[in-house]
Design an enzyme around this catalytic site. Structure first.
Site, mmCIF file in Angstrom:
data_model
loop_
_atom_site.group_PDB
_atom_site.id
_atom_site.type_symbol
_atom_site.label_atom_id
_atom_site.label_comp_id
_atom_site.label_asym_id
_atom_site.label_seq_id
_atom_site.Cartn_x
_atom_site.Cartn_y
_atom_site.Cartn_z
ATOM 1 N N ASP A 1 9.196 9.182 3.579
ATOM 2 C CA ASP A 1 8.648 7.910 4.028
ATOM 3 C C ASP A 1 9.406 7.341 5.220
ATOM 4 O OD1 ASP A 1 6.662 7.813 2.165
ATOM 5 O OD2 ASP A 1 7.664 6.418 0.809
ATOM 6 N N LYS B 1 4.482 4.874 6.382
ATOM 7 C CA LYS B 1 3.436 3.856 6.512
ATOM 8 C C LYS B 1 4.024 2.577 7.075
ATOM 9 C CE LYS B 1 1.085 5.508 2.322
ATOM 10 N NZ LYS B 1 0.698 5.157 0.939
ATOM 11 N N MET C 1 7.623 -6.547 0.567
ATOM 12 C CA MET C 1 6.500 -6.300 1.489
ATOM 13 C C MET C 1 5.686 -7.564 1.733
ATOM 14 S SD MET C 1 5.256 -2.713 -0.260
ATOM 15 C CE MET C 1 4.999 -3.561 -1.827
#
Length: 547
Positions: A63, A85, A210
């Site tokens: 990631d 991402k 997030m």
């Protein structure tokens, strides 16, 4: 390795042949997928189990928030597949990631799925595990340190404290349908799972992951549901990442404005609760000597690790650019082998670097010798690190000069008069100052190349880009060779390098900087060692902070 198969995947023919003939080759060989938590950023927070999985893997699927240095733990020939991402840009969709894991495992490969933080804390590890199970792919889960706790801790904020917080809750900063990318579409049916009336008072400390793009909504919902606008809030960006971590502290009523004014963007963790006020008394990570400094390390790769580790411990972000690679001498050790054959003729062997010690010793062992052949020869070492390298192989230097240059050893070497025979094993590119001074003092000198240095330009594009965009604070040079190779590897020097601090390990390195950069170095170590260079960096940072 034990691999289990469900009965419906094995035909009667396969079962019969496996049981009777023992022919494994006709059975599918399935690899294992390890869902590994990479931790929040600091590579030191990777678990021992995670490191072991990386060392044994055939492929790493990693990631964006997994620290790049962790990939070095994997075998050199392991395949690395990036699937990172960002809110508005995904290298791979989740469906594509799932398919990659199954494809690699069914090809018989050992797979590490390296995920930032913990795979089961908003890391979609649960979804990947379900998909692997549905496709009969064996997997294991190796938990990681979640940023929900670590980012706060590195900012000096405990998520619980006996005096102010006896509970904490971890909440996702966004809930989105799978019809588009997070942060780019409206909330959907899954949004209904977030009961703000319950969340607002779920625990003394609320940690949102997030949520930086959704911060306005988070603040509004908490206040609407009874959380006071005076509640302390901390936002930690790039938590635990050396040289990158930033922290803002405010209140629910003003944190959105503070984040906007500071230009904070993802990745970030938001901590809501009285514990945020403890940062003022407990901060430790971002007030270290080199906190926030982004430092290019140009040492050879095999030597850089100690400097990189210390810089990271001091709060800096090390940017590795090993412009030097050591290789065997071009004469294939012929001169060294001849010198080894006549070691008894030498009164002194002078080592001027760790590389020289290691190359000399490796070749001596290769030729069937050991320390006993040196019993009639005295050993001199330039510098404490060279002395330590000798001690590591069981040899105590007879003489170490008070200075840290070849010239100092030539002037101070005992018994410098008379026809003493001296061997200097060194790099092929070494200078003439030391041997010339010894010859002036009446000594016979043999110079043999035990290694050569060549330019290593790997990573030049990344370093150039960081210099040009202003995300490099300091470049360190530990020898004249690192300066020369830096210029060769980088190509035309970007004009923006004029605003970057240049730190040199000593005067000879500084002279090469003046010659090639047409400027004065900003920092020259007083002690010509790595420790001396680090101390010079600390002093410069302290002066900049207080001056």
């Amino acid at each position: 390795m034990f691999v289990s198969f469900s009965h419906d995947r094995l035909t009667n023919y396969t079962i019969h042949n496996f049981a009777v003939a023992g022919i494994l080759s006709i059975m599918p060989v399935i690899g294992t997928v390890s869902l590994v938590g990479a931790g929040p950023g600091d590579p030191g927070l990777l678990t021992m189990a995670g490191a072991q999985a990386l060392r044994r893997c055939d492929v790493v699927v990693y990631d964006r928030l997994a620290h790049p240095s962790l990939l070095k733990l994997a075998p050199p020939d392991a395949e690395k597949i990036y699937v990172g991402k960002k809110a508005d840009k995904h290298a791979k969709t989740q469906d594509e990631i799932n398919a990659i894991l199954v494809e690699q495992a069914t090809a018989g490969r050992t797979v590490v799925r390296l995920k930032g933080g913990d795979p089961f804390v908003f890391g979609r590890g649960g979804e990947e595990a379900e998909y692997l199970r549905d496709h009969d792919v064996p997997y294991i889960v190796i938990p990681g340190v979640t940023s929900a706790i670590a980012a706060a801790a590195y900012a000096g904020i405990p998520v619980t404290h006996r005096d102010v917080a006896s509970s904490f809750a971890v909440i996702t900063g966004h809930e989105r349908d799978d019809s588009g990318l997070s942060g780019t579409r409206p909330g959907g049916t899954s949004e209904g799972r977030r009961r703000w009336d319950k969340i607002a008072h779920a625990a003394d400390t609320l940690v949102f992951l997030m949520g930086i793009e959704n911060l306005t909504e988070i603040v509004d919902r908490l206040i609407e549901n009874g959380r006071s606008g005076d509640t302390p809030v901390a936002v930690v960006r790039w938590g635990t990442w050396a040289g990158r971590q930033q922290t803002l502290v405010g209140k629910l009523s003003d944190i959105v404005e503070r984040v906007r004014d500071a230009g904070f963007t993802a990745p970030a963790v938001t901590i809501v609760g009285e514990v945020a006020n403890l940062r003022q008394r407990m901060r430790w990570w971002d007030n270290r000597p080199l906190s926030g400094k982004r430092v290019v390390v140009t040492r050879a790769r095999e030597q850089a690790s100690s400097l990189v580790d210390i810089l990271r411990d001091e709060g800096a972000e090390p940017i590795e650019f090993p412009v030097i690679q050591t290789v065997a001498p071009s004469d294939h050790y012929q001169a060294l082998d001849e010198a080894l054959a006549r070691l008894k003729s030498y009164d002194w062997i002078i080592f001027t670097s760790v590389n020289a010690v290691n190359a000399f010793w490796d070749r001596l062992l290769h030729k069937g010798g050991d320390a006993r052949v040196l019993h009639n020869t005295r050993i001199a070492a330039v510098g404490a690190t060279t002395e330590d390298a000798l001690r590591a192989i069981g040899i105590v230097a007879d003489f170490v000069p008070t200075g840290f240059t070849g010239e100092e050893i030539a002037r101070q070497l005992p018994e410098a008069t008379g026809a003493k025979h001296v061997l200097i094993p060194r790099a092929a590119e070494g200078g003439d100052a030391l041997p010339d001074l010894l010859i002036e003092r009446g000594m016979l000198v043999d110079i043999v190349a035990v290694y050569e240095t060549v330019v290593d330009g790997s990573g030049a594009d990344l370093v150039r880009a960081r210099i040009e965009d202003g995300t490099v604070d300091t470049i360190t040079f530990t020898s004249s060779s690192t300066v020369k190779n830096f210029v060769t590897a980088l190509g035309p020097i970007p004009p923006s390098i004029a605003g970057i601090t240049i730190a040199c390990i000593g005067p000879s390195t500084a002279a090469t900087v003046r010659e090639l950069f047409q400027r004065e170095p900003d920092i020259i170590a007083e002690e010509y060692t790595i420790s001396g260079l680090l101390e010079a960096l600390r002093k410069a940072a302290a002066t900049a902070t207080h001056g």
